[in-house]
Design an enzyme around this catalytic site. Structure first.
Site, short mmCIF file in Angstrom:
data_model
loop_
_atom_site.label_atom_id
_atom_site.label_comp_id
_atom_site.label_asym_id
_atom_site.label_seq_id
_atom_site.Cartn_x
_atom_site.Cartn_y
_atom_site.Cartn_z
N TYR A 71 -18.28 -0.94 -25.47
CA TYR A 71 -19.00 0.27 -25.04
C TYR A 71 -20.50 0.16 -25.35
CZ TYR A 71 -20.54 5.11 -24.75
OH TYR A 71 -21.24 6.25 -24.45
N TYR B 51 -23.45 16.05 -17.63
CA TYR B 51 -22.92 16.80 -18.78
C TYR B 51 -23.08 18.30 -18.56
CZ TYR B 51 -24.06 12.06 -19.97
OH TYR B 51 -24.20 10.71 -19.92
N VAL C 254 -29.23 8.17 -21.24
CA VAL C 254 -30.28 8.55 -22.19
C VAL C 254 -31.44 7.54 -22.25
CG1 VAL C 254 -28.92 10.07 -23.68
CG2 VAL C 254 -29.03 7.62 -24.19
N SER D 247 -25.62 5.54 -20.16
CA SER D 247 -24.41 6.14 -19.56
C SER D 247 -24.22 5.86 -18.08
CB SER D 247 -24.40 7.64 -19.78
OG SER D 247 -24.03 7.92 -21.10
N LYS E 57 -21.24 3.90 -17.18
CA LYS E 57 -19.88 4.47 -17.17
C LYS E 57 -19.25 4.43 -15.78
CE LYS E 57 -20.89 7.58 -21.09
NZ LYS E 57 -21.34 8.93 -21.47
N1 GLN Z 1 -24.92 4.89 -25.53
C1 GLN Z 1 -25.15 6.31 -25.46
C2 GLN Z 1 -24.19 7.01 -26.40
O1 GLN Z 1 -23.03 6.72 -26.37
C3 GLN Z 1 -24.98 6.78 -24.05
C4 GLN Z 1 -25.27 8.24 -23.92
C5 GLN Z 1 -25.90 8.64 -22.62
O2 GLN Z 1 -26.56 7.86 -21.95
N2 GLN Z 1 -25.77 9.90 -22.29
O3 GLN Z 1 -24.56 7.85 -27.18
#
Ligand code: GLN
Length: 304
Positions: free
Chosen positions: A188, A240, A258, A63, A66
């Site tokens: 993505y 989050y 993650v 993430s 992003k």
């Molecule tokens: N690729 C992961 C997902 O979309 C990214 C989530 C994350 O890093 N929080 O579930």
């Protein structure tokens, strides 16, 4: 400030915490990472680079990607982006679906998965070859031409990405996705599968610490106003439903993934990246959160 001494201290003090979190395994290819990997890197605006542990080992940035996609899209679309995605904390998990129906397919912010998928859709609309352009963007800003996608991780996420597929399809039903659903998902999953080290990421984030201008390339990556806004969104939404806790205990704009990476910036000073793959129950690096808390405590720096 003796950053190397501070990093060495933090590294020793936090190593006993290794083993207390859990590596993300909902993306099967991520489960293979060595849980004991641990590195930290700092890059200052003056060109200083300090690191400890596995700071040069590439990992799946997930993430964290992003904010790179968001920068590219904001630069072209500007304010228009905010008609398709909000900028309020969601108070929910990164992959939650629950608010979307009530809020007519407009995600709360660009850093939860739903919002990031809209940003990826925008990237796809404004560029001919989004994956190529994104790679150029991260290579230039990290000053590392070796940065690449890990297609095994991208494919692994595609095979198990039912939630992300649900999010894109759901938003498409509200008219908030312009491109083909599978094409958006493919971009993505690849952006999440970018492999970068702590040193790469700290370097790539320097423009967020420098009013949008990258101190090495001297390029104005995003405007000053856009930079302030992305930092505000990172501060309020970057972790989050743990964004409040991160602001409380660390007190810096930042973004987690993650894969176990967290990057944070101290405006006008530096960027810092920590990587430890074991996550806490909210999906953020357990050791990374603690290391950054110690960093702002030991240095006394804060944006507040
Ligand atoms: N690729 C992961 C997902 O979309 C990214 C989530 C994350 O890093 N929080 O579930």
């Amino acid at each position: 400030m003796d950053y190397q001494k501070i990093l060495d201290e933090i590294y020793e003090e936090t190593r006993p915490l290794l083993g207390q979190g859990r590596v993300a395994d909902y993306i099967p290819a991520l489960a293979h990472v060595d849980p004991k990997k641990y590195g930290i890197a700092i890059e200052t605006l003056e060109g200083g680079c300090f690191h400890v542990g596995d700071a040069a080992v590439p990992f799946s940035i997930q993430s964290i990607s992003k904010v790179f996609a968001l920068s590219m899209v904001l630069k072209v679309l500007g304010e228009k982006l905010w008609t398709r995605v909000g900028r309020e904390p969601s108070g929910g998990a990164f992959n939650s679906l629950v608010q979307l129906e009530r809020e007519n397919g407009i995600p709360r912010n660009p850093l939860i998965n739903a919002g990031a998928l809209v940003v990826t859709d925008c990237l796809s609309s404004i560029t001919e070859n989004p994956l190529h352009r994104l790679l150029e963007f991260v290579r230039k800003n990290s000053d590392n031409p070796q940065v690449n996608y890990d297609s095994l991780i991208a494919n692994s996420e595609r095979e198990t990405g039912y939630r992300n597929a649900a999010l894109v399809n759901f938003m498409k039903s509200f008219g908030n996705i312009e491109n083909d659903v599978d094409a958006v998902l493919n971009i993505y999953f690849h952006q999440c599968a970018l492999m970068m080290s702590c040193i790469d990421l700290a370097q790539a984030f320097l423009y967020f610490a420098n009013g949008g201008r990258h101190p090495i390339t001297q390029e104005q990556v995003i405007s000053l106003s856009q930079c302030k806004r992305v930092n505000a969104v990172m501060q309020t939404c970057g972790f989050y439903d743990e964004s409040g806790e991160f602001a409380f205990s660390v007190g810096l704009p930042g973004k987690s993934g993650v894969g176990g990476g967290i990057v944070a910036v101290i405006p006008k000073m530096l960027s810092i990246c920590v990587w430890s793959p074991e996550l806490n129950p909210k999906g953020n690096s357990l050791v990374g959160m603690k290391a950054l808390e110690l960093f702002t405590t030991k240095t006394g720096v804060s944006i507040f």
